[in-house]
Enzyme design. Structure first.
Site, PDB file in Angstrom:
ATOM      1  N   GLU A  83       0.889  -1.110   0.050  1.00 57.08           N
ATOM      2  CA  GLU A  83       0.033  -0.044  -0.031  1.00 57.08           C
ATOM      3  C   GLU A  83       0.745   1.279  -0.107  1.00 57.08           C
ATOM      4  O   GLU A  83       0.414   2.253   0.693  1.00 57.08           O
ATOM      5  CB  GLU A  83      -0.862  -0.053   1.117  1.00 57.08           C
ATOM      6  CG  GLU A  83      -2.035  -0.807   1.096  1.00 57.08           C
ATOM      7  CD  GLU A  83      -2.993  -0.585   0.107  1.00 57.08           C
ATOM      8  OE1 GLU A  83      -2.900   0.824  -0.547  1.00 57.08           O
ATOM      9  OE2 GLU A  83      -4.007  -1.284  -0.642  1.00 57.08           O
ATOM     10  N   GLY A  84       1.924   1.104  -0.552  1.00 57.95           N
ATOM     11  CA  GLY A  84       3.109   2.402  -0.855  1.00 57.95           C
ATOM     12  C   GLY A  84       3.786   2.305   0.276  1.00 57.95           C
ATOM     13  O   GLY A  84       3.755   2.248   1.598  1.00 57.95           O
TER      14      GLY A  84
END
Lengths: 608, 608
Positions: free
Chosen positions: B456-457
């Site tokens: 997620e980043g």
């Protein structure tokens, strides 16, 4: 890494100077180089290719034997054949009379290739202890057979209820009948108890396993002396031997009670051993036969004889895991395309992707790994050099080396354990999702490395040792000596453009460290001083490493003409990184130390 | 933990106030409590007992199907039956109209019990996205069947060559013949490409798997638009369905190309999927059938709609792993005897050993875990509360919530990923050697948690998002709003003895953070500003958490009469810990940010 090792050994630590001493007179930079070449080759061929294998094929017990991969046997054999087990020993017992500094550097290659296949360190430590404290027969029968690789050794200190608190050792040793004192292998006792976390405690790699076991001898009243003063040391072979070191065919009463299944470091068997549970009955009697080493009650003192080298060894293992992760993530960063350079005018989405090594944050993660692992390597070799000084320099230099070692050993053990673990986490991060998979080596390095903050004295224990003992003993002699050594570097750095500024920062840091040390002890109350011993350990470590990096950078400056430009720049930049990003961390740690911050010790159980 | 959750929800975040809003009018503190009770129970019975099992019995592919332990199926079924998949949805589609804050708190119990069994988050995120951007038919056919648990969902963003750099997505979508635009399920395309790191990408837990896939639609010249503007979003079901959501019996052209074997988080299948490789030929033709969601070129915007909640979800998962480790090591520290209290006059070796929780350094490790995990929990719930504000408050409050969320989301994602991982490492350390074995749960928490800084980043991406976008967009509106919010807390704390001092420290920290933000951007050169974005993220996170802890401590003060004394003391002490040990760390981080430290970006590849 080899270029860094060579630079540190030859330029920075001037190991050639050791060859002027009688003990090392036959050696030269060339023979040292050959040893490194050989070890690098064996590590590359017999260890590295099997590092993942030993992680996957964990040791297992088939009911009779502990099964290890065949590769582990081959790695052990190759190591033993290389002569490294007796590298530091005298020629007349088959050794190479190699300086410890070179031995440590050579062994580093094995740790990097596969930290958990390599179990030579324990055998060597075991045998060295016997060379220092054993009788001539004990040396001949046990130590020499360990140096040859025929036997291997363990250190049996911990018990399930006695880990950090060795004074609570409950294993008991009672005299083994009439004439027990006259046994040619040493006063003979029968041991009964359990030993936990015993690495290489059971396997078939060698003909025999020589356990060195801490136990207490009950007095006439059947009671043992509380505390560490009651602890004695015993040789307990897995299989009984005669005075020629030949197996008698009788199994001693030492039994595997269980294998520990670890998060990492799985290539080394780790065991719970039962001594004297009666499964085997040597001489028809229950109780593990053990031969006293040294005098009763001197067990821990004998063990501590080897502690510095064991702790430097753990630090080196942590360092090499850091180095392995650094090299893997550097290689990955150079070939993995992702993203585009940041431009003032924004990114050009149609341009090809660039290797991630071009991104500043990736450079940061690589530079941090370089600073951690190469800095820790330098410190470990520096400490190893002090061991050589202690053993072979003149009395004054030897004494100074001893004192420096006292204060530096907790750092050489703890600092790499903490920061090279962080390096391994960064190595995963550089790889992104790939680093989290078992298709790449970095997650294993990270798992393997997590052990190092625990064994050979936890982080907390190292902190207590440093702030509670090492910096205060003998009026702070060790700390004063270290400060003098650091100030010498600062002075020299003052003359060099680009380093003078770092020298000033280091001077300020050293001053703060000294002030915090005093402030911590200003009330003279151990609970107050030591409540923040771990923070002190961390700050102390960062100051030491800042000094190491400055001294290394200074050496680069002095030998610039003989070094490749990129190599020199890399070292300078790692030093710069350390002063920009790392040294400033000490303020937060020293703050709590200096004001004897009471938050933790005042915390109550019920409030959690 | 439940007492902390209840306190945060009811006293600190005043969730009861939400029941005054029409959407939540049927709810009360009691119904919220019942939801938590139910989830806590299911988590305890169906998830926690199998957390180690799913670590050991990793998903495997038998050539046809992906095999998961039976316990995973039972956990999924229990979760689906609880109604939690549609907890936040409208009553008329079978939902509970639960505030997101309560939903997030309830889901936390599953993350704590077994972070990798729980895969509901992805399905809910997938379905929520369709509720926001899909057609009525897409909602009915796909989203509703995900809310019921009949189908599950994935997010297919990354590709082997496009991880952090989504603009490099190479999956292509071409119109599926005549009349493709009129398909009742949405404009029909054929997709071809590979998607990497797809969690829950293949399994038999549900009747069907609904992939949401980012792909590019080539123009008439056969070329795709470079960058993120060319990205569109598609629904690609594993098995084709009709407009009633019934399986047509035809398999879509989505094939498992491989399972990823991870360091942890092994209860969730993670896959490489091939779209349109031709293994299956729906309608006799190669190419995975996909239905466009929203407009062409709007794919990433649609995805980002869900990003805040997904990132809060990751932060919550990291937090709960931290909490699980905290609870495990607290229980261990209370029962493990080792060592003796430090006394002015030395230790009494004959005294019985004490539980290790009595040692200051163990208290430090527990207090740090408490401060990290409870602080992160508070932040996650605060952010969840902002999501509710954004969705159900009046326009002005909703707008404010949106802006606060913009700046806080990178922290809610990154901070727990970093510090609750550190908490897990401390949980191992408290256990000593035992913590390093797989007989205790903490090493698994630590391994599981290592993922959260990546997915997620990554951490690096969060830093760039924060310093490069979030704090500068719209003239720094988000940061200003956060500062106002923090200053309100500081002002209130100024009135309370014991907290005023923390308030002053926080004010100083906030000032430094603002100054560093300005200094970073003072030259207007992104390379200079963003070279230290990760250090900025870390400092920003610590300031936010210092604020959270002060605000929590303030709330404890305000509700003192209703709280058990030990509970209140614990929160106060954790706050005190944070200000003594953690907040001072920001100086080292902000130093490099403020002077736009160039060491990393100036490092050259050849120097490593």
């Amino acid at each position: 890494m080899r270029d860094t090792v060579d630079f540190l050994l030859h330029h920075w630590l001037n190991v050639a100077a050791l060859t002027e001493r009688e003990r090392f007179a036959d050696h030269s930079a060339e023979t040292f180089g050959q040893v490194l070449d050989t070890c690098e080759k064996i590590a590359r061929e017999k260890f590295a290719p099997f590092n993942r294998l030993v992680d996957v094929e964990e040791p297992r017990f088939d009911g009779e034997k502990v099964i290890l991969p065949q590769a582990t046997q081959e790695a052990w054999d190759a190591y033993a054949e290389s002569g490294m087990l007796s590298a530091a020993q005298d020629y007349d017992i088959g050794g190479m009379q190699l300086p410890y500094t070179v031995e440590a550097a050579a062994n580093a290659f094995f740790s990097k290739a596969s930290v958990s296949i390599g179990s030579g360190m324990l055998s060597v430590g075991n045998a060295n202890l016997l060379m220092a404290h054993g009788t001539e027969t004990q040396k001949r029968v046990f130590a020499l057979n360990e140096f040859s690789g025929r036997f291997s050794g363990t250190m049996c200190l911990s018990e399930p209820q006695a880990g950090s608190s060795l004074s609570d050792v409950a294993t008991r040793a009672t005299p083994d009948g009439e004439g027990h004192e006259a046994d040619p292998l040493g006063p003979r006792y029968r041991l009964k108890g359990n030993k936990m976390w015993i690495s290489a405690g059971e396997h078939e790699l060698t003909e025999n396993i020589i356990h060195l076991v801490l136990a207490k001898i009950p007095g006439p009243d059947g009671k043992t002396i509380p505390g560490v003063k009651g602890i004695s040391l015993f040789i307990v072979p897995k299989k009984l031997v005669d005075t020629d070191g030949q197996l008698t065919g009788e199994r001693n009463d030492v039994a595997l009670a269980g294998l520990n299944h670890k998060c990492g470091w799985r290539g080394t068997t780790n065991t719970l051993l039962n001594f004297g549970e009666g499964r085997f009955k040597p001489g028809g009697q229950a109780g593990a036969v053990g031969y006293l080493v040294g005098k009763p009650g001197q067990g821990l003192a004998c063990m501590f004889h080897m502690m510095n080298e064991a702790r430097i060894g753990v630090g080196m293992a942590a360092t090499m895991l850091g180095m392995a992760g650094y090299e893997a993530s550097l290689a990955y960063a150079r070939q993995r395309p992702q993203g585009r350079p940041m431009g003032v005018g924004g990114k050009d989405a149609a341009a090809p992707q660039v290797p991630i090594i071009e991104h500043a944050d990736v450079k940061r993660m690589l530079l941090a790994q370089k600073a951690y692992s190469e800095g820790a390597l330098a410190l470990a070799l520096y400490c190893a050099r002090l061991v050589d000084e202690q053993h072979t320099a003149g009395p004054e230099a030897a004494d100074q080396a001893k004192w420096l070692l006292e204060v530096l050993t907790p750092i050489a053990k703890s600092w790499p354990s903490e920061w090279c673990l962080e390096a391994n986490s960064l190595a995963i991060q550089v790889h992104g999702g790939y680093g989290y998979t078992r298709d790449f080596p970095v997650e294993q390095y990270w798992r393997d490395n997590r052990l190092n903050m625990i064994h050979e004295g936890t982080h907390g224990i190292q902190g207590l040792d440093l702030l509670g003992r090492k910096v205060v003993m003998d009026g702070g002699k060790g700390l004063t000596l270290l400060a003098t050594t650091i100030n010498r570097t600062i002075e020299q750095a003052g003359q060099v453009p680009g380093l003078a500024e770092h020298g000033a920062a280091l001077a300020a840091a050293l001053q703060k460290l000294g002030a915090a040390t005093k402030a911590a002890w200003s009330t003279g109350v151990p609970e107050e001083a030591l409540a923040n011993a771990t923070a002190y350990l961390q700050a102390f470590g960062h100051v030491v490493l800042a000094w190491v990096w400055l001294d290394v950078a200074l050496s680069v400056h002095q030998h610039e003409a003989q070094l490749p430009e990129a190599f020199a720049q890399g070292k300078r930049q790692a030093c710069r990184y350390f002063y920009a990003y790392e040294l400033p961390r000490i303020d937060a740690w020293l703050g709590v130390v200096a004001r004897r911050e009471a938050t933790c010790r005042e915390m109550q159980d019920a409030w959690f």
